[in-house]
Design an enzyme around this catalytic site. Sequence first.
Site, mmCIF file in Angstrom:
data_model
loop_
_atom_site.group_PDB
_atom_site.id
_atom_site.type_symbol
_atom_site.label_atom_id
_atom_site.label_comp_id
_atom_site.label_asym_id
_atom_site.label_seq_id
_atom_site.Cartn_x
_atom_site.Cartn_y
_atom_site.Cartn_z
ATOM 1 N N TRP A 1 -8.303 -2.204 -5.505
ATOM 2 C CA TRP A 1 -7.863 -3.078 -4.354
ATOM 3 C C TRP A 1 -8.173 -4.323 -4.361
ATOM 4 O O TRP A 1 -7.526 -4.869 -3.375
ATOM 5 C CB TRP A 1 -8.535 -2.481 -3.255
ATOM 6 C CG TRP A 1 -8.267 -0.961 -2.989
ATOM 7 C CD1 TRP A 1 -9.016 0.139 -3.791
ATOM 8 C CD2 TRP A 1 -7.322 -0.297 -2.559
ATOM 9 N NE1 TRP A 1 -8.584 1.400 -3.149
ATOM 10 C CE2 TRP A 1 -7.461 0.966 -2.381
ATOM 11 C CE3 TRP A 1 -6.364 -0.728 -1.694
ATOM 12 C CZ2 TRP A 1 -6.515 1.920 -1.810
ATOM 13 C CZ3 TRP A 1 -5.236 0.199 -0.908
ATOM 14 C CH2 TRP A 1 -5.589 1.395 -1.219
ATOM 15 N N GLU B 1 -11.995 -1.510 12.597
ATOM 16 C CA GLU B 1 -12.372 -0.941 11.197
ATOM 17 C C GLU B 1 -13.469 -1.364 10.368
ATOM 18 O O GLU B 1 -14.318 -0.530 9.990
ATOM 19 C CB GLU B 1 -11.026 -0.992 10.509
ATOM 20 C CG GLU B 1 -11.149 -0.611 9.304
ATOM 21 C CD GLU B 1 -9.693 -0.702 8.347
ATOM 22 O OE1 GLU B 1 -8.909 -1.135 8.929
ATOM 23 O OE2 GLU B 1 -9.373 -0.269 7.231
ATOM 24 N N GLU C 1 0.910 -1.253 -0.014
ATOM 25 C CA GLU C 1 -0.002 -0.121 0.055
ATOM 26 C C GLU C 1 0.764 1.350 -0.098
ATOM 27 O O GLU C 1 0.697 2.140 1.032
ATOM 28 C CB GLU C 1 -0.930 -0.110 1.100
ATOM 29 C CG GLU C 1 -1.952 -1.170 1.166
ATOM 30 C CD GLU C 1 -2.975 -1.145 2.306
ATOM 31 O OE1 GLU C 1 -2.680 -0.456 3.179
ATOM 32 O OE2 GLU C 1 -4.048 -1.531 2.120
ATOM 33 N N ASP D 1 -8.293 -8.755 4.599
ATOM 34 C CA ASP D 1 -8.038 -7.662 5.398
ATOM 35 C C ASP D 1 -9.069 -7.361 6.535
ATOM 36 O O ASP D 1 -9.757 -6.657 6.593
ATOM 37 C CB ASP D 1 -7.989 -6.365 4.800
ATOM 38 C CG ASP D 1 -7.478 -5.053 5.282
ATOM 39 O OD1 ASP D 1 -6.923 -5.196 6.561
ATOM 40 O OD2 ASP D 1 -7.706 -4.087 4.904
HETATM 41 O O1 GCW Z 1 -6.901 -2.448 6.901
HETATM 42 C C1 GCW Z 1 -6.027 -1.893 6.188
HETATM 43 C C2 GCW Z 1 -6.239 -0.358 6.612
HETATM 44 C C3 GCW Z 1 -5.014 0.419 6.545
HETATM 45 C C4 GCW Z 1 -3.994 -0.189 7.343
HETATM 46 C C5 GCW Z 1 -3.802 -1.049 6.493
HETATM 47 C C6 GCW Z 1 -2.525 -2.326 6.953
HETATM 48 C C7 GCW Z 1 -2.382 0.815 8.462
HETATM 49 O O2 GCW Z 1 -7.174 0.232 5.856
HETATM 50 O O3 GCW Z 1 -5.596 1.576 7.052
HETATM 51 O O4 GCW Z 1 -2.900 0.763 7.288
HETATM 52 O O5 GCW Z 1 -4.740 -2.172 6.549
HETATM 53 O O6 GCW Z 1 -2.758 -3.131 7.852
HETATM 54 O O7 GCW Z 1 -1.241 -2.118 6.890
#
Ligand code: GCW
Length: 682
Positions: free
Chosen positions: A544, A396, A290, A368
């Site tokens: 994504w 989240e 990312e 995720d």
């Molecule tokens: O879940 C995603 C999040 C990001 C996060 C990333 C990660 C810190 O949306 O905000 O970044 O994972 O775990 O690196």
Amino acid sequence: KGRESDPCWLRYERIEDEALADQYRQWCKKLVVCGSSPILDSAREELVAGISSMLGISPTLSRDPQVSPSLVMAAPSEGRNWVDRRSWEEMGEEGYLLKTAHREGGASLLLLGKSDRGVLYGVFHLLRLMQIGRPLHSLEIVENPGNRLRMINHWDNLDGSVERGYAGKSIFYHGGRIARRLDRVRDYARLLASTGINAISINNVNVGREECRLITGSLLPDVARLADVFRAYGIRMFLSVNFASPMWIGGLPTADPLDPEVRRWWRERTEEIYRHIPDFGGFVVKADSEHQPGPLTYGRDHAEGANMLAEALRPHGGLVVWRCFVYNFQDWRDRSTDRARAAYDHFKPLDGRFADNVVLQIKNGPMDFQVREPVSPLFGAMERTNQMLELQITQEYTGQQKDLCFLVPQWKEVLDFDTHAEGKGSTVKAVVGGQVFPFRYSGIAGVSNVGDDRNWTGHTLAQANLYGFGRLAWNPDLSAEEIAEEWVRLSFGHDPRVVQTIRDMLLESWRVYESYTAPLGIGWMVKPGHHYGPDVDGYEYSYWGTYHYADHRGIGVDRTVKTGTGFTGQYFSPNRERYESLETCPDELLLFFHHVPYTHRLKSGETVIQHIYNTHFEGVERVEDFIRRWTRLKGKIDEERYEHVLSKLQEQLANAREWRDVINAYFFRKSGIPDEKGRKIY
Ligand code: GCW
């Protein structure tokens, strides 16, 4: 925020049952403390504070072990003399013993540890027993942690913001500096230590330019102040670092891990860190993920990148926690790439190449932190590489601390999942506990859900997630029920209606949240960016890699070996076959692994489309039911928390309704199939 912060589960309320309090006073009025150190001093202070507050007495302190009856708290060097060899040896490095010993000339309650940390954990255990109202006269407890690393990760930035934080601003940073007053941090350290946490990283894994300065002389003295606070509670501090730091703050033209100048730069940086923080834990690294820089930029692989940092840390006993959350951005038109495969594809081939002070940190699922995902197939798949599990305590994708979602039941499923890496019984908890392969370092990390809100976690009931995380990291065999009940008693007392209501609501909440959000393991139908609320196609055409492929006939991602992306092939047998086949794939993960028509019949007997309608209507009803149950607690808990939770539940209801209507309408319009029960769909 000027007001005192919430004590969470360390309330130490006065014990009302006088007979019980008297019994405790017998043991606690004389305290024999052998040994002194920052950690032992914290332990003693906590013990004295807890006793005074719960029992209304100030224990007399003594160093004379003959006073009886008494509570004897002894450091490793002296504790040795109090018990037989067998009991002593049952304790591991961080273990402790709580034992009522009836000796000649009297009785004592022994609280011994193999290390100062162990003593501290024993203190918190004893205080917990008293808060829960357990008798102390025949204790015989030996506890050892199930995981070596029990870690909290913060995603806090120097400007005070918290990535994916839902509880206010950072408790560490304000406006580009480390907080001057650290009382709040000290209370945090107490909360963490009380559940057995022994490591913390204090800054976001997305390390910006400003945060790079955390490892330079300008900020290290302040970082060291934080480390001092945590050290006194047995918690080692880690920092997240940016792989391109040699360029960003070192003025070098490259960050190539094989470049001698780069290696020297990291060695010198590390030496300086250890001059300020002699027990520094090490680095947490998000590399080549990312937009974060990493070794791949220089044609080097993850092992070369991690090992370079490991070499710098090794002489000081530091670790590299290298994250496996690595994937490539994708074109939605490209059907062959699958983000779920990425971690395994990147890391599995590197097994055996990582230095022994590198630990790979693997998110629980291959995508995720969704509400529902299968377990990452990487667990157990790298027998020669240290592995640890990463969980997300911050909610989240699970309600952002507005909606109630107690995550311990989800984490239990992850921990109990059998990878079959070394045959039956190779559960995730056994893998990350280091029992399947002899990892030198392993354990569990969780992304913190804490901010500077007075109640720490935004939603007061989300405190249970922080508590539950620590308890599970210490003992992954605890059940969700035990943890929930324990937390409720510590936080809200013992009224049976209160205990039962809150415990049950917690235990039901994850499945309720699942029912009104994305169905059957498909995930991702959230609003892009902030990830709260429904948007079915929010990520459908983006880079994504998070697609659902819904059309008018069906929905789901074909991840089979036979006709799909081949992801199921990353699992060991028999998981591989179980997920591959439509017949054996569990309902709750169906759309993660298979693309099926809306008329496909689930094991439950419902069709997919009817399941979507039913769960979404039901989810809203369940939240209404939460509200009804909660209102029956009026007058039984303090007004402030009562009103607070009630207003959160109302917010949750609005969210659940929005999800229900958006999801149901979307799939009704796509499929054209009406609800069997004729309910209103917009
Ligand atoms: O879940 C995603 C999040 C990001 C996060 C990333 C990660 C810190 O949306 O905000 O970044 O994972 O775990 O690196």
